[in-house]
Each structure stands twice: as structure tokens, then as C-alpha cells.
Scaffold this motif. Structure first.
Motif, short mmCIF file in Angstrom:
data_model
loop_
_atom_site.label_atom_id
_atom_site.label_comp_id
_atom_site.label_asym_id
_atom_site.label_seq_id
_atom_site.Cartn_x
_atom_site.Cartn_y
_atom_site.Cartn_z
N ASP A 70 -13.87 5.48 3.92
CA ASP A 70 -13.66 4.38 2.97
C ASP A 70 -14.86 3.45 2.95
O ASP A 70 -15.40 3.09 4.00
CB ASP A 70 -12.41 3.60 3.37
CG ASP A 70 -11.15 4.46 3.40
OD1 ASP A 70 -11.20 5.61 2.92
OD2 ASP A 70 -10.12 3.98 3.90
N ASN B 280 -16.55 1.08 5.42
CA ASN B 280 -15.46 0.31 6.02
C ASN B 280 -14.88 1.05 7.20
O ASN B 280 -14.93 0.58 8.32
CB ASN B 280 -14.39 -0.01 4.98
CG ASN B 280 -13.18 -0.71 5.60
OD1 ASN B 280 -13.30 -1.37 6.63
ND2 ASN B 280 -12.02 -0.55 5.00
N GLU B 281 -14.35 2.25 6.97
CA GLU B 281 -13.74 2.96 8.09
C GLU B 281 -13.59 4.44 7.79
O GLU B 281 -13.72 4.87 6.64
CB GLU B 281 -12.37 2.36 8.42
CG GLU B 281 -11.40 2.45 7.25
CD GLU B 281 -9.95 2.28 7.66
OE1 GLU B 281 -9.64 2.34 8.86
OE2 GLU B 281 -9.11 2.12 6.76
N LYS C 70 0.82 -1.21 0.00
CA LYS C 70 0.00 0.00 0.00
C LYS C 70 0.86 1.26 0.00
O LYS C 70 0.63 2.19 -0.74
CB LYS C 70 -0.87 -0.02 1.25
CG LYS C 70 -2.33 0.29 1.00
CD LYS C 70 -2.99 0.56 2.34
CE LYS C 70 -4.27 -0.20 2.48
NZ LYS C 70 -4.77 -0.18 3.84
MG LIG Z 1 -8.15 1.20 5.49
#
Ligand SMILES: [Mg+2]
Ligand SMILES: Nc1ncnc2c1ncn2[C@@H]1O[C@H](COP(=O)(O)OP(=O)(O)O)[C@@H](O)[C@H]1O
Length: 361
Positions: free
Chosen positions: A299, A311-312, A257
Motif C-alpha cells: 500500500d 505505507n505498508e 473498511k
Molecule cells: Mg492498511
């Protein structure tokens, strides 16, 4: 005005933070601000560098080495130095703190609490928003409160796992379908996260996650695109266009990432208008649920038939040249310089509001 730029830090995202800080240094309006770089080493030492009146030329300039008397590198290859200070020494008048710190001790309310004690204006969410945004269990419960769609999850702590492992495994397998994602509640940057396909892997993954946090969440895995949206504002918050990650695999670890920059982005995401609008609406709802302020990146998972799951929320997203947050604003017609200026103004506004509240006691 002065800006105290806090960066580095003890988290896994130390290097990302330095790149973000360098990138922010490029966008500051130096005719209005002097910049005081404070580099927090991986060991947690605070090093104060020389005041900046022009943008940094190289990010390595910000990776300060400890010295008694600060010197400043002039040419390529020179190492800049900083003097060790105790954290309290950053206190000062007419100063806005920009904590470009990610993960534990940066994005989780701890540094924010410290800045509250110093009574300094700072960029981003306060103690509550930072702590709730960082904690994957607390944030999920808050998202449930405001009816945001999420993948099913189970959570527990280390002592429950030690005494009732079988019950917890049964609960996971009874309410969730493999593959599952096992996550420590408080980490970030994919540290300690595993994707598991069966019971044996589940047990191993929980053991790994418990090394990073006492509290664990296990989620239903979902086969979906990942879309992200940027938020900016205090109580009056605005959403950017939506971006989408173009993934070659379904789970990126920290290395892929952040180090290899293996993730490509599609900005704006090629998704139907109403899906984008829903994502923006959900993001603002999530921001308000955790008491967000200043900025956040939210996200989402978006399935092939356009079901959306949050998601977060990240209350201090990355600011590197490859980071989604500033790129999303760029695509929403907010230039990088104006974005940074807006964040500084939001910090001042929030601080002023708080001062006014104090005076009514
Ligand atoms: Mg994340
Ligand atoms: N429930 C899930 N289903 C599918 N993929 C997931 C799920 N949870 C996490 N992932 C994958 O793992 C990545 C990291 O998880 P995330 O919860 O975002 O942790 P971090 O806080 O470290 O960013 C996500 O970006 C996604 O690619």
C-alpha cells in the motif's frame, strides 16, 4: 493433494477471514484437491469440519459450531459443525496449508512458525517475512535500508513513554507536523490507530495504542491518495496493475473498511504510467526487503503531484469478493482459479526448496 484451509482466528479480522475462506473455496480445482476446513473460533478453539469436495454454497457453512460428531448442513439455514482438535492434529502427508488468517497469530509469523515445525507446505510468507511485514516499526526500518520513500516517523515503547513522555512528545512535535497518525506496531485492520491534531490528542492516542502493543509508531499525516498493488511469486515475483482507493474521508476505521465496505476501488488506477511503474518497482523492493514469499499487497500514498510513499505491506491480504488483492489480479488477466492454483504451487515449490536445503547438512 489435500488443502487444509485455516480461517477465522482470534483477530479483529475474524469475519473477513471467513468470507475470504468461502471465496477461496469457490476457486479451488476440486478434481485435484480435497479441502479440509479448520475453523479457529474467536476464542481460539480449532474446529475441524467435514472434507469438502465441492465449493461451499454459503459462507455461514464455514462458521462451524462445535459438535462431537461432525454433520454437514445440506440446506440453507443449517449450521455446519466441526470437531475440536488440537492444532498439531492438522499434520498430514500430501497437504498444503492455506492460512487465510489476518492480524496477530495469523499474519505475524506465529502460525507460520508452527507450520514450519510440522514441516508442512503453506501458502504465503514464511516466519521472517510475516513477522517483519506485520511489525510497522521493523518494516519501516527495512524499507529505509533499501531507500524506499516513507513519511517521517518516530517510534518508542511503553517504558520509554512512561519515563520520558515529555521528551517523546517534543521529539514528535520537533520532527513531524500535525496531523499525526499514532499506531501500535503490531495490529492491523486500523485497530488502535488514531489521527491526532494536537498534543492533547497525541497523548490520548498513545495511551490507547499502548493497550494493543508495547511498541508505538507516530507518523506524519499526509494528504494523499492510497494506491495498492498485488504481488505474486517467491524469488521471481510479479506485480499486478495498480489500484486506487476512492475515499470519502481520509481515515477509515475497521467498521467502515470491512463491515460497511465504504471504500470504492478504481482498478486500474487512473494515474500516469510512470507512477504505476514506480509503485510496482517499490513494491517488489519492499517484498524483497522483508523476505516476502507467495503473495503480498503493498500500500502506498500518492500525493497530488505524484510523490510516492510506501505505507505498508500486507503478507496475507483479504480474499473477499471486494478485496483489492484478487481484483487486482483479475484486472491483470489472472483469473481467480489460476491465482489460487499458483499460490498453492508456490507453497509447494518453497517447501521443496527447503527440503533440499535440509538434505545438504
Ligand atoms: Mg492498511
Ligand atoms: N501517515 C498517514 N497519513 C495519512 N493517512 C494515514 C497515515 N497512516 C495511516 N493513514 C490512514 O489510516 C489507514 C490505516 O493505516 P495503516 O497504517 O494502513 O494500518 P492498518 O495496518 O490497520 O491497515 C490507512 O489506510 C490510511 O487511510
Amino acid at each position: 493433494m489435500k488443502i487444509t484451509l485455516l480461517y477465522g482466528g482470534e483477530s479483529a479480522e475474524h469475519d473477513v477471514s471467513i468470507i475470504s475462506a468461502h471465496n477461496i473455496c469457490q476457486a479451488i480445482k476440486y478434481d485435484h484437491y480435497q479441502v479440509h476446513p479448520i475453523y479457529i473460533t474467536k476464542e481460539g478453539t480449532w474446529l475441524k469440519g467435514k472434507e469438502l469436495r465441492t465449493p461451499t454454497a454459503y459462507e455461514s457453512q464455514l462458521k462451524l459450531a462445535k459438535a462431537q460428531i461432525p454433520t454437514w448442513g445440506e440446506s440453507e439455514g443449517d449450521i455446519s459443525t466441526g470437531v475440536e482438535i488440537s492444532p498439531g492434529e492438522i499434520a498430514g502427508e500430501d497437504t498444503i496449508v492455506f492460512p487465510v488468517l489476518h492480524g496477530p497469530n495469523g499474519e505475524d509469523g506465529t502460525i507460520q512458525g508452527f507450520l514450519e515445525v510440522l514441516n508442512m507446505p503453506y501458502v504465503g510468507a514464511g516466519v521472517t517475512g510475516s513477522a517483519c511485514g506485520m511489525d510497522k516499526i521493523i518494516s519501516k526500518q527495512l524499507f529505509d535500508q533499501v531507500d524506499l520513500p516513507q513519511v517521517p516517523y518516530v517510534f518508542f515503547d511503553g517504558s520509554e513513554w512512561a519515563s520520558h513522555q515529555d521528551v517523546i512528545v517534543k521529539k514528535c512535535e520537533g520532527s513531524l507536523l500535525y496531523p499525526l497518525f499514532v499506531k501500535p506496531a503490531n495490529m492491523g485492520s486500523s485497530v488502535g490507530i488514531s489521527k491526532v491534531e494536537d498534543q492533547e490528542e497525541l497523548i490520548q492516542a498513545v495511551t490507547l495504542a499502548l493497550r494493543y502493543d508495547q511498541r508505538i509508531v507516530v507518523e506524519q499525516g499526509i494528504n494523499a491518495d492510497e494506491c495498492e498493488v498485488a504481488l505474486l511469486g517467491n524469488s521471481d515475483v510479479h506485480a499486478s496493475v495498480v489500484g486506487r482507493l476512492i475515499k470519502e474521508q481520509d481515515f477509515y476505521d475497521y467498521e467502515e473498511k470491512y463491515i460497511n465496505n465504504r471504500v470504492e476501488m478504481e482498478i486500474p488506477a487512473q494515474i500516469p504510467e510512470e507512477v504505476s511503474e514506480k509503485i510496482q518497482e517499490y513494491a517488489v523492493k519492499a517484498y524483497k526487503a522483508i523476505d516476502g514469499r507467495g503473495l503480498s499487497r503493498v500500500d502506498f500514498f500518492v500525493t497530488a503531484n505524484h510523490d510516492i510513499y510506501i505505507n505498508e505491506i500486507n503478507t496475507m491480504p483479504g480474499f473477499t469478493p471486494f478485496s483489492m488483492y484478487p481484483l487486482l489480479w483479475g484486472a491483470t488477466d489472472l483469473e481467480y482459479e489460476d491465482l489460487i492454483e499458483e499460490l498453492l504451487q508456490l507453497a509447494l515449490n518453497q517447501h521443496q526448496l527447503k527440503q533440499a536445503l535440509h538434505q545438504t547438512h
